[in-house]
Structures are given as C-alpha cells and as structure tokens.
Enzyme design. Structure first.
Site, PDB file in Angstrom:
ATOM      1  CG  ASP A 168     -96.584 -29.988 -26.804  1.00 17.79           C
ATOM      2  OD1 ASP A 168     -96.134 -28.847 -27.040  1.00 17.79           O
ATOM      3  OD2 ASP A 168     -96.615 -30.886 -27.658  1.00 17.79           O
ATOM      4  CG  HIS A 215     -88.422 -31.174 -30.661  1.00 16.69           C
ATOM      5  ND1 HIS A 215     -88.956 -32.074 -29.757  1.00 16.69           N
ATOM      6  CD2 HIS A 215     -89.476 -30.464 -31.158  1.00 16.69           C
ATOM      7  CE1 HIS A 215     -90.262 -31.918 -29.701  1.00 16.69           C
ATOM      8  NE2 HIS A 215     -90.597 -30.950 -30.540  1.00 16.69           N
ATOM      9  N   GLY A 218     -95.784 -28.440 -31.777  1.00 21.33           N
ATOM     10  CA  GLY A 218     -95.012 -27.586 -32.651  1.00 21.33           C
ATOM     11  C   GLY A 218     -95.103 -28.030 -34.100  1.00 21.33           C
ATOM     12  CB  SER A 219     -95.336 -26.165 -37.270  1.00 23.39           C
ATOM     13  OG  SER A 219     -96.672 -25.750 -37.063  1.00 23.39           O
ATOM     14  N   GLY A 220     -93.521 -28.558 -37.927  1.00 26.87           N
ATOM     15  CA  GLY A 220     -92.264 -29.169 -38.319  1.00 26.87           C
ATOM     16  C   GLY A 220     -92.289 -30.678 -38.256  1.00 26.87           C
ATOM     17  CG  HIS A 221     -92.995 -32.542 -35.157  1.00 22.27           C
ATOM     18  ND1 HIS A 221     -91.640 -32.784 -35.180  1.00 22.27           N
ATOM     19  CD2 HIS A 221     -93.219 -31.759 -34.070  1.00 22.27           C
ATOM     20  CE1 HIS A 221     -91.072 -32.187 -34.134  1.00 22.27           C
ATOM     21  NE2 HIS A 221     -92.001 -31.544 -33.456  1.00 22.27           N
ATOM     22  CE  LYS A 253     -95.635 -34.203 -30.474  1.00 23.40           C
ATOM     23  NZ  LYS A 253     -96.660 -33.129 -30.607  1.00 23.40           N
TER      24      LYS A 253
END
Length: 328
Positions: free
Chosen positions: A107, A216, A51-54, A102
């Site tokens: 995922d 998250h 996921g984006s945001g990391h 991960k």
C-alpha cells in the site's frame, strides 16, 4: 464459501455493491468506487484503499462525511497505482486530495507512486499513514506497525472536516493527529480462509487463541489457551493503554474480524467498558460492529483514540455511507 470462482470474487462483490448503492459510481473493471456527486466544488477529496477482504473497509466508507473514493485490490493485495490515480482524478475539485494509507508495504509503495503520478497531472496530493497496531513493531506485511482500526477514525474525522470546506493542510494535519492519538490490538479465535486457498491460512488449534493477530492473519504476540471475554478485554485494553497512555476521553471501536456474532461483540464491549472504567479512562463515544474485517476470521479488535472537543464534534458530524450512517 458463497462465491462463484475465486478469480471473480472482487469483481462480483463490486457488481453487487453497485446494484445495492446507486449513490455510488462503482467500476468493477477498473476497481474504483466513487461518490456519485464527486468532485464536490471547493472540497478536499479523501481517497483510500487496500486489499479486499476487509469489508466494509474501504469501499463501504465512501460517501458524504467520509471518503470520496476507494480503490479495492485483490484479496489481501494492494491496489495498483493506476487505480489510485484514476480515483484521484475523478474526485479532485482543485482543492487537493488526501491519500489515507494503511501501513502495509505494498500500500505504501503504490500510494507513493500514485501520488507522484497524480501530481504530474496537476493534482495536489497529501498523504497520511495509519499505523495504530500495538501488537508488534514489525510484521509479515509491514515495516513498522500495522494499520488497522484507526483507519476508520481517520477517515470519519478527516472526512467530516473536509466536508466543512477545510483546506488540505488542515485536513492532513487533523488526520495525522487522529492516527497519532489511536492504538489498536486484535485477537483471533480462528484462522482466516482466502477464496484462492480454500483452507485456513494458518494453524490455530481448537481451544487456543492468538493475541495480537493482524488483519491478514499475521502472527501476534503470543498464542494461549482460550480465555474468557473478560480476560481478553483485560489483556487487549491494557496493551493499548500501556502504549497510548491517554489523559482524557477516548473513542472506542470494538471491531469484529468477520465471523464473530454481534451478540458476542456487545458482550465483549461490556468488558472493554469495564476495564476502561477500572483504569479511570472516560469514554466519549463507542462503536461496535464489523468494520475492519479479515474475511471469515473469528475474533475482535479494540481501537482507542484520545479525543478533544473538535474531534468529538467531527465524529458526531453527519455521515452517509453504505457502512456508517448517522445525522441526516
């Protein structure tokens, strides 16, 4: 928030990345980031994503010495198998592809499906699961431990080995060894705010912190009144050492979660180094900065990886990515 609208945050970020890094091929529509020189003849390719945001994980680690390609999903959402298959096809030179995954349920399922689809198209695929977080055994997003800071260690060390021309079996086994030798623990000083929600995703009152937070915003071990940097280091490092029990030197990652100033991270690193010295744990190398983040969350994580001479050599090997650069 510095955005246009929540619906285009990821695409807008990828368009900006393309403009800043012409050494990469960035496809905002299909959500794939690839080394411009891929496929590299005779080289095992490394593909990761999540996921984006990391950020800078994972797209910021695409380049010589690390990943061949990355697949960014929506915010805190797994990429889809089509992205992973497209990435694998773009970077496969015939030497095989290693998926670095991960340990989050989406995922894992999607990379497993992508591996089957890629193999049907004649791409040899191996997979390594990163599950280094000692804070909880299971969480909102996972069955088993979460994958966090050790992802950087796996991608750097396995990526360097792949660049040396090692075969897929050896790159895979080294990546697994790095993961098995790594443990992490995170601490939140504030909540995270996603673009779609626009408000904090969980309630963390002023003057409190969350010990063992996930990237998250998943809950950790316990909530306590605010602690000093030294007290947090004692708690976090001991939690890692109690599980890892190293008998040799370690790599240290002091990682910011997105909104903690570098000055504070360096101060926290001083406390981490103090604890390791008091516990008799030698430090081989240290990296400090924002590498595996959670949007605007204030806080930090500590990752330790017990290393041998080969792992240190591969860590020191040249790397040229948007977020990690040395040796060239």
């Amino acid at each position: 928030m510095l955005i246009n609208v929540p619906e285009t945050v990821v695409a807008d970020g990828l368009r900006g990345m393309a403009a800043a890094h012409p050494e990469l091929v960035v496809d905002p529509e299909n959500r794939v980031v690839v080394r411009r020189d891929a496929p590299v003849a005779g080289k095992v390719a490394l593909v990761s994503g999540g996921g984006s945001g990391h950020e800078p994980l994972h797209a910021g680690f695409v380049g010589p010495g690390m990943l061949s390609a990355a697949c960014p999903g929506e915010i805190f959402t797994s990429p889809v198998p089509d992205q992973m298959v497209r990435a694998a096809a773009a970077v496969d030179s015939g030497a095989g592809v290693l998926f670095v995954v991960k340990n989050y349920t989406g995922d894992v399922l999607n990379f497993d499906m992508a591996a089957e689809l890629a193999e049907d198209e004649g791409v040899q695929v191996a997979r390594v699961l990163v599950d280094d977080d000692v804070a909880v055994a299971d969480s909102t997003f996972t069955a088993g431990r979460r994958g966090t800071g050790a992802t950087l260690f796996v991608e750097k060390i396995a990526g360097a080995l792949a660049d040396e021309g090692a075969p897929l079996e050896r790159v895979e086994s080294t990546a697994r060894r790095v993961n098995e030798s790594s443990r992490s623990f995170g601490v939140a000083l504030s909540s995270v705010t996603t673009p779609a929600k626009g408000t904090p995703t969980f309630d963390l009152p002023p003057g409190e912190l969350e010990l063992g937070i996930g990237i998250h915003g998943e809950p950790g071990r316990e909530r306590r009144p605010m602690m000093t940097s030294g007290e947090i280091a004692d708690f976090a490092v001991d939690a890692v050492l109690d599980d890892l029990r190293p008998n040799g030197p370690v790599l240290v990652l002091v990682n910011g979660l997105g909104a903690t100033p570098l000055l504070e991270l360096y101060g926290f690193n001083a406390e981490v180094q103090r604890v390791l010295s008091e516990r008799g744990v030698p430090v081989a190398r240290t990296l400090v900065g924002n590498y595996v983040t959670s949007l605007d969350m204030a806080g930090c994580s500590v990752t330790l990886c017990q290393v041998d001479e080969e792992m240190v050599r591969l860590w020191d090997a040249p790397v040229q990515t948007p977020a990690l650069r040395w040796g060239r």
